[in-house]
Design a protein around this motif. Structure first.
Motif, PDB file in Angstrom:
ATOM      1  N   SER A   1      36.003  44.840  47.817  1.00  0.00           N
ATOM      2  CA  SER A   1      37.199  44.444  48.546  1.00  0.00           C
ATOM      3  C   SER A   1      37.513  45.486  49.607  1.00  0.00           C
ATOM      4  O   SER A   1      37.190  46.664  49.451  1.00  0.00           O
TER       5      SER A   1
ATOM      6  N   PRO B   1      39.809  38.884  39.449  1.00  0.00           N
ATOM      7  CA  PRO B   1      40.558  39.315  40.617  1.00  0.00           C
ATOM      8  C   PRO B   1      41.799  40.100  40.206  1.00  0.00           C
ATOM      9  O   PRO B   1      42.373  39.848  39.149  1.00  0.00           O
TER      10      PRO B   1
ATOM     11  N   ASP C   1      46.462  38.636  38.403  1.00  0.00           N
ATOM     12  CA  ASP C   1      46.297  37.564  39.375  1.00  0.00           C
ATOM     13  C   ASP C   1      47.272  36.408  39.174  1.00  0.00           C
ATOM     14  O   ASP C   1      47.437  35.578  40.055  1.00  0.00           O
TER      15      ASP C   1
ATOM     16  N   GLN D   1      42.104  37.253  47.339  1.00  0.00           N
ATOM     17  CA  GLN D   1      41.342  37.845  46.249  1.00  0.00           C
ATOM     18  C   GLN D   1      41.731  39.288  46.000  1.00  0.00           C
ATOM     19  O   GLN D   1      41.460  39.832  44.945  1.00  0.00           O
ATOM     20  N   HIS D   2      42.336  39.920  46.929  1.00  0.00           N
ATOM     21  CA  HIS D   2      42.662  41.329  46.725  1.00  0.00           C
ATOM     22  C   HIS D   2      43.786  41.709  47.667  1.00  0.00           C
ATOM     23  O   HIS D   2      43.568  42.164  48.776  1.00  0.00           O
TER      24      HIS D   2
END
Lengths: 145, 145
Positions: free
Chosen positions: B71, B89, B106, B127-128
DNA sequence: CTGACTAATGCAACAACTTGCAAGAGCGAG
DNA sequence: CTCGCTCTTGCAAGTTGTTGCATTAGTCAG
């Protein structure tokens, strides 16, 4: 009040000195009514006053961002975009596929922030979020294929 | 399977060629188990192989990010941090006051993404995420004063 | 195992920002 | 209006990250 006087007043209110360089940067962003890259701001400022140094523009953008007068956002990977923060907070949905930038009202984001506060005691500062993803149009096209 | 073989297999699965430079970058991030700046990755890679070019590391980081193996996150203003994306995630809560970086599961973020999908048809790719704000500790201290 | 196709790398030039320092300019006190 | 404190600015050098191109080296077909 003229546009320029208004900008000057805003600057003063935020504790800045009113200088021609700062005014030029603000005017550039206000009149653009859109996101501008740092380079675009420099270009625009120099159209009026060619002598203004680029490092001054960079420093001014940083100062205005710290005062919450403008937003600094990273769309996708690479460029940094600056935008005049007028009235209410707003956010953006950035499509990774077609590059479209859509606006997102603050409501949903505020709800998200509230959840973070409830669950983690964390006071999120989401004044100008850029959410990457795939817009409805591109998602449909991909699904149809 | 050794750690190195596992990295190689991951690379191959993602469509990359297995080269020593890529392996070194991956190993650096995996063993750090934390965020590393691009400069820190270069430093770490060079500890093992001083001949590796910095632009190679930058390009590798970009390629691995595109493949979702690592990431790329911007904490606050300035540095870009890279992190190995292992299992599930996860996200981060970054305190603007004390600089603490907390983890965020998440679930809440996924709920936010779902709302965006329902209201805007926008498929968010979160996702991040790094959420700036003020952590519970700092918020309390400020309130107490 | 060998050859060839193409991704990956090193290099060097470039682009995008940042920073230290000395000179200049805004703004409030008097 | 003038003085002076301090924020700003210009300049130049320094970081940090990117890109084009020629060379090197993984991979895979045969």
């Amino acid at each position: 009040m003229s546009c320029r006087e208004e900008s000057a007043a805003t600057l003063r209110r935020a504790g800045h000195r009113v200088t021609s360089a700062k005014l030029l940067v603000i005017e550039a962003l206000r009149h653009a009514e859109d996101h501008l890259s740092a380079t675009a701001v420099i270009e625009q400022v120099r159209r009026d006053s060619p002598h203004v140094n680029e490092s001054t523009v960079y420093r001014t953008l940083g100062a205005l961002r710290d005062s919450r007068l403008i937003s600094e956002t990273t769309f996708g990977h690479g460029e940094v975009a600056y935008e005049w923060l007028g009235e209410r907070p707003h956010h953006h949905l950035v499509c990774n596929s077609c590059g479209a930038v859509d606006e997102l009202s603050d409501e949903i984001v505020a709800g998200f922030a509230e959840q973070l506060s409830r669950t983690h005691g964390f006071v999120a500062d989401l004044q100008h979020l850029a959410v990457p993803g795939v817009c409805a149009k591109c998602a449909n096209e991909t699904a149809g294929r």
